[in-house]
Design an enzyme around this catalytic site. Structure first.
Site, PDB file in Angstrom:
ATOM      1  N   SER A 217     -31.632  32.835 -23.832  1.00 34.07           N
ATOM      2  CA  SER A 217     -32.354  32.558 -22.309  1.00 34.07           C
ATOM      3  C   SER A 217     -31.509  32.992 -21.347  1.00 34.07           C
ATOM      4  O   SER A 217     -30.347  32.341 -21.299  1.00 34.07           O
ATOM      5  CB  SER A 217     -32.669  31.121 -22.459  1.00 34.07           C
ATOM      6  OG  SER A 217     -33.412  30.814 -21.150  1.00 34.07           O
ATOM      7  N   HIS A 218     -32.074  33.836 -20.540  1.00 28.70           N
ATOM      8  CA  HIS A 218     -31.132  34.301 -19.234  1.00 28.70           C
ATOM      9  C   HIS A 218     -31.876  34.690 -18.050  1.00 28.70           C
ATOM     10  O   HIS A 218     -31.311  35.046 -17.076  1.00 28.70           O
ATOM     11  CB  HIS A 218     -30.402  35.530 -19.790  1.00 28.70           C
ATOM     12  CG  HIS A 218     -31.346  36.907 -19.780  1.00 28.70           C
ATOM     13  ND1 HIS A 218     -32.286  37.083 -20.793  1.00 28.70           N
ATOM     14  CD2 HIS A 218     -31.647  37.685 -18.918  1.00 28.70           C
ATOM     15  CE1 HIS A 218     -33.154  37.944 -20.513  1.00 28.70           C
ATOM     16  NE2 HIS A 218     -32.842  38.509 -19.373  1.00 28.70           N
TER      17      HIS A 218
END
Ligand code: UD1
Ligand code: UDP
Length: 378
Positions: A217-218
């Site tokens: 998740s970025h």
């Protein structure tokens, strides 16, 4: 006399490939290899948006790519969207004036693509957008602004599906729309076998095949929000306890920066089933994905790769550009509310893993180069 610069005499057949971020390098790698294979006149500009070894050089090694001819080292000093795009635009423009390619290729929706596209358009070079026609219809995303602008200034829109072609057509773009398939399919060709021969990641992280979840998740709209990150850490805790399986999280530098900034380091360290790693190279990452029971992600690339490998995916966003992964039953768009993510994981684990990949056969890179060389439409 002209008071602005255009390139009157581009060198016929010369191609410029612009890369700049981790996914950009991966998705352009088959095109670079195809140009090499054909002994074409081409060069690569690395716009420098990603620069840490594990976000950049490792992909040149894993994908056996030549070093780019140009690398814009200054970009890393800029973080605002405007200034980051501006410094790349200025750097790319100078190189294009010097090199005079006939065609410039950009791929995807990161800022470096917008910079490359604007530089090419302003110099009146032919511009090709690889992965054109995708939309999230979320106008808050910087990627959505970039895609829309690039599509509308491109001469060639290389799409990965008929749906993306229809979207571009519906928006009245000027360029030629060509459904060529996905270069990700080319990039993945043989990677599992290479992983089997070379990767020690399962052993290093003490994992058993099909007995762990992979998480990435970025996305800016997610991880720049403390509430989202706290919720995600709670989800990891809950899933780890409920399923008793490790959750492997190769963490993006943006996310790590926010964890520190939001004072969440102690919280993340306290999660029993979490296996936190640095960002991984492509061979390790794909080997880890291929052997995972499930992936939770807000990555565009991983949604496609999971679908191609037959691994169920839970997407940590409220919408996806990769609608075909949902349509074939490979992906659940969970949103970002913790309870909904947990429910979606349960549903994804129950999914039949027998879908057909909607991303077609290998050969997208070759088809793109063929079209560029035909140059027939003008
Ligand atoms: C960018 C793209 C996003 C894509 C992602 C792929 C835009 C608007 N966003 O987001 O669409 O999904 O790349 O990973 O273009 N950093 C490092 N080392 C690096 C790269 C970044 O430490 O090699 C840190 C820096 O603090 C930097 C921050 O990460 O400021 C964000 O990097 P940036 O390239 O601006 O955006 P991404 O979040 O990577
Ligand atoms: N990836 C990788 N190592 C990692 C995380 C991702 O090799 O630790 C690969 C992933 O498989 C995909 C690409 O990087 O091909 C996607 O990059 P990212 O998720 O950063 O960007 P997005 O696709 O969302 O733009």
């Amino acid at each position: 006399m002209k008071d602005f610069k255009i390139i009157d005499t581009p060198i016929a057949g010369k191609v410029c490939v612009v890369v700049g971020t981790r996914p950009g390098i991966i998705k352009m790698s088959p095109i670079i290899k195809e140009l090499e294979f054909r002994s074409s006149d081409f060069f690569v500009i690395h716009a420098g948006q990603h620069y840490s070894v594990n976000m950049d050089k490792v992909f040149f090694q894993d994908l056996r790519l030549p070093d780019p001819k140009y690398r814009l080292d200054e970009t890393k000093n800029y973080t605002l969207h405007g200034e980051q795009t501006a410094v790349m635009l200025t750097g790319i423009e100078k190189i294009l004036i010097e090199e005079r390619p006939e065609t410039v290729l950009v791929c995807g929706d990161a800022n470096f693509n917008l910079a490359g596209a604007l530089a090419a358009r302003k110099l009146r070079l032919k511009l090709g957008h690889v992965e054109a026609g995708l939309r999230s219809y979320n106008w808050k995303m910087p990627e959505e602004h970039n895609r829309v602008i690039i599509d509308h200034i491109s001469d060639y829109l290389f799409t990965t599906s008929q749906a993306a072609s229809d979207t571009a057509l519906g928006e009245g773009v000027r360029g030629e729309i060509c459904n060529v398939g996905s270069t990700i399919v080319d990039a993945l060709s043989g990677i599992k076998e290479i992983g089997e021969a070379k990767s020690t990641i399962l052993h290093d992280l003490k994992l058993e095949s099909n007995n762990y979840f992979l998480l990435t998740s970025h996305r800016e709209e997610n991880v720049d929000n403390k509430e989202y990150l706290e919720g995600l850490l709670g989800v990891i805790d809950t899933l780890g306890n409920e399923y008793g399986q490790p959750i492997v999280y190769p963490i993006h530098p943006r996310t790590m920066k926010r964890i520190t900034q939001f004072d969440l380091r102690a919280r993340i360290d306290s999660i029993k089933h979490l296996s936190l790693t640095e960002p991984l190279g492509y061979i390790d990452c794909m080997y880890l994905l291929a052997n995972a029971r499930l992936v939770l992600t807000d990555s565009g690339g991983l949604q496609q790769e999971a679908c191609i490998f037959g691994v169920p995916c839970v997407t940590l966003r409220t919408e996806t550009e990769w609608v075909e992964t949902v349509e074939v039953g490979a992906n659940i768009v969970a949103g970002t509310v913790p309870e909904n993510i947990i429910t979606s994981v349960k549903a994804a684990l129950a999914m039949e893993r027998n879908w057909q990949s909607p991303f077609g056969e290998i050969g997208a890179a070759s088809r793109i180069i063929d079209i560029i060389y035909q140059g027939s439409y003008r």
